[in-house]
Scaffold this active site. Structure first.
Site, mmCIF file in Angstrom:
data_model
loop_
_atom_site.group_PDB
_atom_site.id
_atom_site.type_symbol
_atom_site.label_atom_id
_atom_site.label_comp_id
_atom_site.label_asym_id
_atom_site.label_seq_id
_atom_site.Cartn_x
_atom_site.Cartn_y
_atom_site.Cartn_z
ATOM 1 N N CYS A 83 53.871 23.077 45.237
ATOM 2 C CA CYS A 83 55.278 23.386 44.992
ATOM 3 C C CYS A 83 55.850 24.161 46.176
ATOM 4 O O CYS A 83 55.104 24.792 46.938
ATOM 5 C CB CYS A 83 55.414 24.206 43.708
ATOM 6 S SG CYS A 83 55.174 23.250 42.190
ATOM 7 N N HIS A 194 50.592 17.960 40.620
ATOM 8 C CA HIS A 194 51.769 17.723 41.456
ATOM 9 C C HIS A 194 51.668 16.333 42.093
ATOM 10 O O HIS A 194 50.600 15.931 42.551
ATOM 11 C CB HIS A 194 51.851 18.792 42.539
ATOM 12 C CG HIS A 194 53.174 18.878 43.211
ATOM 13 N ND1 HIS A 194 54.076 19.899 42.982
ATOM 14 C CD2 HIS A 194 53.776 18.060 44.114
ATOM 15 C CE1 HIS A 194 55.151 19.716 43.726
ATOM 16 N NE2 HIS A 194 54.994 18.595 44.412
ATOM 17 N N HIS A 196 51.170 13.671 44.487
ATOM 18 C CA HIS A 196 50.692 13.705 45.863
ATOM 19 C C HIS A 196 49.654 12.613 46.081
ATOM 20 O O HIS A 196 49.110 12.044 45.138
ATOM 21 C CB HIS A 196 50.070 15.068 46.198
ATOM 22 C CG HIS A 196 48.722 15.289 45.559
ATOM 23 N ND1 HIS A 196 48.577 15.515 44.204
ATOM 24 C CD2 HIS A 196 47.464 15.295 46.079
ATOM 25 C CE1 HIS A 196 47.284 15.657 43.923
ATOM 26 N NE2 HIS A 196 46.595 15.523 45.033
#
Length: 382
Positions: A83, A194, A196
Site C-alpha cells: 500500500c 494486495h 501484485h
C-alpha cells in the site's frame, strides 16, 4: 482507448537499502514526478545471494533461499507493505499514491548478485550463487483491487512495465530467462493480498521452456514446420476451444489442458518476447487479456484463484528464434468450492489426470461474457 498512446516511461528511485524502485504512470502525462518522496525507513542490509544446486537426475537447477522463511505472510490491510506510504506508516512504496510500481524483492529467490555463466558442476556437491533478480509489480495502490477489475488503461500500463522490465533484465549479465507471473488467491499460496505480480530473472532457461523448445526442434526436424504456428492454426481450424479472438491475439483452452481452468493467450505473429511486440499488438493484448480474466472471474460467485504465467524465449538460447511468447492462465478450481490438488500421479510422476473436458471449459468461458469483438466495439463507440 486512444490508439496513439505512448508507452509509459518509468521514474526511477532507490529504497533505503539500495533496492531499485520504478514508477509507471497511466496515460501520456502521468503524475508530477518531483513530488515523489524518498524512502525514509531504516532497513537491514540485504540478504546474501541464495545457493544454487544441480539435480543430476533431472538435469535441473534448484535455488535455496532460506531467508524467505521470514518474509511477510498475509498481513492485515493496515500492515500491507504494498500500500502507499502515509504520514504514519512507511511501506515498500514511499509515494502516497501510485499507478504501477516495480521494485526489487526484499526476499529474493535469485540475486541480488548478478553475472557469471552457469556450467554443469565439476563434482557432485558443488554449489553456485543463485544470481539473478526478483522484482515485485504492484498493479494498483488500492489494496482491495484485483487484476480482473483494473481499467484497460491500467492493464496497458502494466504491459508497458512488463515490457520495459523484460528488455532491461534480459541485458543483465548472466540472465538466462525472464519470467513474468501473477499468483492470485490464498489457494495458490500468495503471501500478500494486495494486487501484485512478480518477475524472475533466472540464471538459466527454465525446464518447462526447454521442454517446449525441444518439442519445437524435433517437430521442425521431422519436416513438419513450426510447432507454435501449427498449434494455433489447428485450434483455430477446430474452433471448439476458442475463447476469444482479436486481430493480433487468440485465447483458447488447449486440447490437452492439464488444469480445470486453463487458457492460453497466443499472438498470431511469431515473436520471442514482450519487447518484440508491436504497439498495436500490445494495445489489443490489454483488452483481450482483461477479457480472459473477467471471463474466469464471472464463472463463480467468489474470486477464482489462478496463476498467470508469461512464457518468453530464453535470452541467448540457440533456438530462441523458434519460440513464440504466450500467456498461460491456469486455475485449480474445478467447481464452486472444489479445488484440484496435485497429488500422487501429478506431483510425483508429472502425469496429469483431467477433471474437466477442455471443450466444456471453453464453452463456459465463452458464455460468461459477450464475445470479445462485440464488447471491444461497444467500448470503442463509448
Amino acid at each position: 482507448m486512444s490508439s496513439d498512446r505512448r508507452a509509459s516511461v518509468p521514474v526511477r528511485t532507490r529504497l533505503a537499502d539500495g533496492r531499485e524502485l520504478l514508477y509507471f504512470f497511466d496515460g501520456d502525462g502521468g503524475r508530477p514526478h518531483a513530488s515523489l518522496p524518498q524512502d525514509s525507513r531504516e532497513l537491514p542490509a540485504r540478504p546474501a545471494t541464495p545457493e544454487l544446486r544441480y539435480d543430476r537426475l533431472l538435469g535441473e537447477w534448484v535455488s535455496y533461499a532460506a531467508h524467505r522463511q521470514s518474509r511477510t505472510h498475509l498481513p492485515p490491510a493496515r500492515e500491507c507493505p504494498l500500500c502507499p506510504s502515509s504520514d504514519t506508516r512507511a511501506t515498500e512504496i514511499p509515494a502516497p499514491d501510485y499507478d504501477v510500481a516495480v521494485f526489487e524483492n526484499r526476499f529474493p529467490a535469485f540475486g541480488p548478485e548478478t553475472g557469471g555463466a552457469l556450467r554443469p558442476p565439476d563434482w557432485a556437491f558443488e554449489e553456485f550463487p543463485a544470481v539473478g533478480r526478483c522484482e515485485v509489480v504492484a498493479f494498483s495502490a488500492d489494496h482491495a483491487a484485483s487484476f480482473p477489475g483494473l481499467t484497460r488503461q491500467r492493464v496497458r500500463t502494466v504491459i508497458d512495465a512488463w515490457t520495459h522490465r523484460t528488455a532491461e533484465l534480459s541485458r543483465l549479465a548472466g540472465v538466462g530467462q525472464v519470467f513474468i507471473f501473477e499468483n492470485r488467491g490464498a489457494e495458490i499460496g500468495v503471501t500478500l493480498h494486495h494486487p501484485h505480480g512478480q518477475i524472475y530473472a533466472y540464471p538459466f532457461p527454465t525446464p518447462r521452456t526447454l521442454t517446449q523448445l525441444e518439442s519445437a526442434r524435433r517437430y521442425r526436424a521431422e519436416g513438419r514446420g513450426e510447432l507454435f504456428a501449427d498449434l494455433l492454426a489447428d485450434e483455430l481450424a477446430d474452433g471448439r476451444r476458442i475463447v476469444a479472438r482479436g486481430r493480433y491475439w487468440t485465447a483458447y483452452v488447449p486440447y490437452a489442458a492439464r488444469m480445470p481452468l486453463e487458457v492460453h493467450v497466443v499472438p498470431h505473429r511469431s515473436v520471442p518476447d514482450l519487447p518484440a511486440l508491436s504497439h498495436e499488438e500490445r494495445e489489443e493484448l490489454s483488452g483481450l487479456y482483461l477479457d480472459v480474466l473477467q471471463r474466469i472471474e464471472a464463472l463463480y460467485p467468489t474470486p477464482t484463484p489462478y496463476i498467470a504465467a508469461w512464457y518468453q524465449a530464453p535470452v541467448n538460447h540457440p533456438l530462441r528464434g523458434q519460440y513464440r511468447v504466450h500467456l498461460q492462465v491456469t486455475s485449480p478450481r474445478r467447481a464452486a468450492g472444489k479445488l484440484k490438488y496435485l497429488a500422487g500421479s501429478e506431483a510425483a510422476m508429472g502425469a496429469f489426470i483431467g477433471d474437466v473436458i477442455p471443450e466444456d471449459t471453453a464453452e463456459r468461458l465463452r458464455g460468461a461474457l459477450p464475445p470479445f469483438a462485440a464488447s471491444r466495439a461497444a467500448e470503442d463507440e463509448a
